[in-house]
Design a protein around this motif. Structure first.
Motif: not given
Lengths: 149, 338
Positions: B241-247, B258-259, B287-288, B328-329
């Motif tokens: 879930l976190a990976w799919s949210f990555m900036e 994912g736009g 996420d981190v 930056e992310i």
């Protein structure tokens, strides 16, 4: 006088896209050409600023390390700080030489940051914030106009 | 490569004669393996047959040091499940047939997969439905009972409390082995991750580990195949879930994951589909972690090119394009960004 290096690299990138791309027949060749043009544009930016960026960053990190000397308690770390801050100036302005210095300084900054994080007191907390500010600034220095960011 | 493929398929399809290979094209992308499409036609028991295939072939070097048999096992395990995947056909661990190890799968025809096509006007009426399906499928991946499948034959499951550590140890080691320059932001993130581990997941699940827009095949009718399982493993489902949210995957740069979907909508869909509640603090940890992992991947590509293991321009491109962006992310994920 000859054209500036970035101008030449941007020019090649433009020719690849405008002149060569229409002749490309396969998706993988198209991707390779697009990557080539994008890389040339990014390398052009980096070529012009690399020495300036490294000199600025090396100066900034040295100043930060010098300021941290009395906050870190580990003697070995202090000795490394002393060694890296004994001379605050650059003497070789080749990008490769500046980068080697930058690698040494940032490697030491990692260890100082780890030490400061576990050191109690206001001085350490303040230094921790200064290190984070430097890290944030380091990304600004590396920012490229093209690409995702 | 046509003669070699023809010889190989003839040896694999009993009774086949007159094998003809056509439309051999390398597909752009495929940062871990070379991905080729091709068509095969042959005679079998007096009948004409044809099939469309995808070949995934090991490159000299890549963004990832992934294990071919693991990826193949995950694809095989999900065949005939609710999670759509292309059907695997053959795997070769030797280099005799095509000069490098590879596997071949059936090609799902008529689909898009890239990250920008889904933004086209044609997809506007169905984009929300595709986004919903994306997170429903994620829940199905995590609900999948992997015990007794091909996955268990190639992978030992971690204890729930070890999931985070196993992944962090692995990706920190990847950074150790591949960084060309010190990475003070990633190192600070790793220290934070070790000092603030997430709670153990309620269940150890399959983790696709690269689940995002760009790694599934879609049409206006929906999602037809989840691909790129090269990093799949068993672990904490929140990693996906976190990976799919990555900036880095916010292709439209407007905050939609994912736009195509806002994070809260995706979480709600995932919670409904999985019947689980997402622990937001744990999600933040992953996420981190995702930023550290992403950086490890870009650094691997940079090292491969620098060391001359590959001439693929994707490697320096991702280095110039993404390493600083990932920093930056990472700063933003840790509350230290602008």
């Amino acid at each position: 006088m000859r054209p500036d290096t970035p101008k030449v690299l941007f020019g090649i990138a433009g020719q690849l896209i405008m002149q060569i791309m229409p002749e490309v027949r396969t998706p993988i060749a198209g991707q390779t050409l697009t990557l080539s043009a994008a890389l040339l544009s990014m390398v052009a930016q980096e070529f012009d600023r690399a020495a300036s960026r490294l000199v600025e960053e090396n100066r900034s990190v040295r100043t930060l390390l010098a300021a941290s000397r009395d906050t870190v308690s580990e003697q070995a770390l202090r000795s490394r700080i002393d060694a890296e801050t004994a001379d605050m100036h650059e003497h070789d302005f080749h990008v490769s030489a500046l980068q080697a210095v930058n690698d040494r300084l940032r490697s030491l900054l990692i260890d100082v940051h780890a030490a400061v994080e576990t050191t109690p007191g206001e001085a350490a907390a303040g230094l921790n914030e200064r290190i984070w500010d430097e890290l944030k600034e380091s990304t600004r220095r590396r920012h490229l106009a093209s690409g995702l960011a | 490569m046509e003669p070699e493929l023809a010889k190989y398929l003839t040896s694999k399809i009993p009774g086949s004669t007159g094998m003809a290979i056509s439309n051999v094209f390398r597909i752009p992308g495929g940062a871990s393996r070379e991905t080729w499409m091709f068509d095969a036609a042959w005679e079998e028991n007096g009948e004409s047959r044809s099939e469309a295939f995808i070949l995934r072939k090991d490159p000299p070097a890549s963004l990832l040091a992934s294990q071919r048999e693991l990826e193949y096992a995950f694809y095989r395990a999900f065949e005939d499940s609710g999670v759509p995947v292309p059907r695997m056909r053959w795997i070769e661990n030797g280099s005799e047939a095509l000069g490098a190890p590879f596997f071949i799968m059936e090609r799902i025809l008529g689909c898009d997969s890239n990250t920008t096509r889904i933004q086209d006007a044609e997809y506007a009426p169905v984009r929300d439905a595709i986004a919903r399906r994306m997170y429903e499928i994620m829940a199905e991946i995590h609900d999948f009972d992997w015990k007794g499948t091909a996955i268990e034959e190639v992978l030992a499951p971690p204890a729930p409390g070890e999931c985070w550590k196993r992944e962090l140890d692995h990706w920190e080691q990847v950074i150790n082995e591949n960084e060309l320059s010190p990475q003070p932001i990633a190192r600070a993130a790793i220290r934070w991750l070790r000092a603030n581990p997430p709670p153990p997941p309620d269940r150890v699940t399959v983790v696709h580990a690269d689940y995002r827009v760009g790694n599934f095949l879609y049409t206006v009718k929906g999602i037809h195949g989840v691909v790129d399982w090269e990093m799949a493993h068993l672990g904490d489902p929140l990693e996906d879930l976190a990976w799919s949210f990555m900036e880095a995957w916010e292709w439209t740069r407007d905050g939609r994951k994912g736009g195509i979907i806002w994070a809260e909508d995706a979480i709600r869909i995932y919670e409904e589909a999985s019947g689980t509640k997402v622990n937001r603090e744990a999600l933040h940890w992953w996420d981190v972690f995702g930023s550290v992992k992403g950086q490890a991947i870009w650094l691997t590509g940079a090292r491969s090119f620098q060391d001359g293991k590959t001439a693929e321009l994707m490697m320096p491109f991702t280095s110039y394009w993404l390493i600083n962006f990932q920093d930056e992310i990472m700063l933003r994920a840790m509350g230290r960004g602008a």
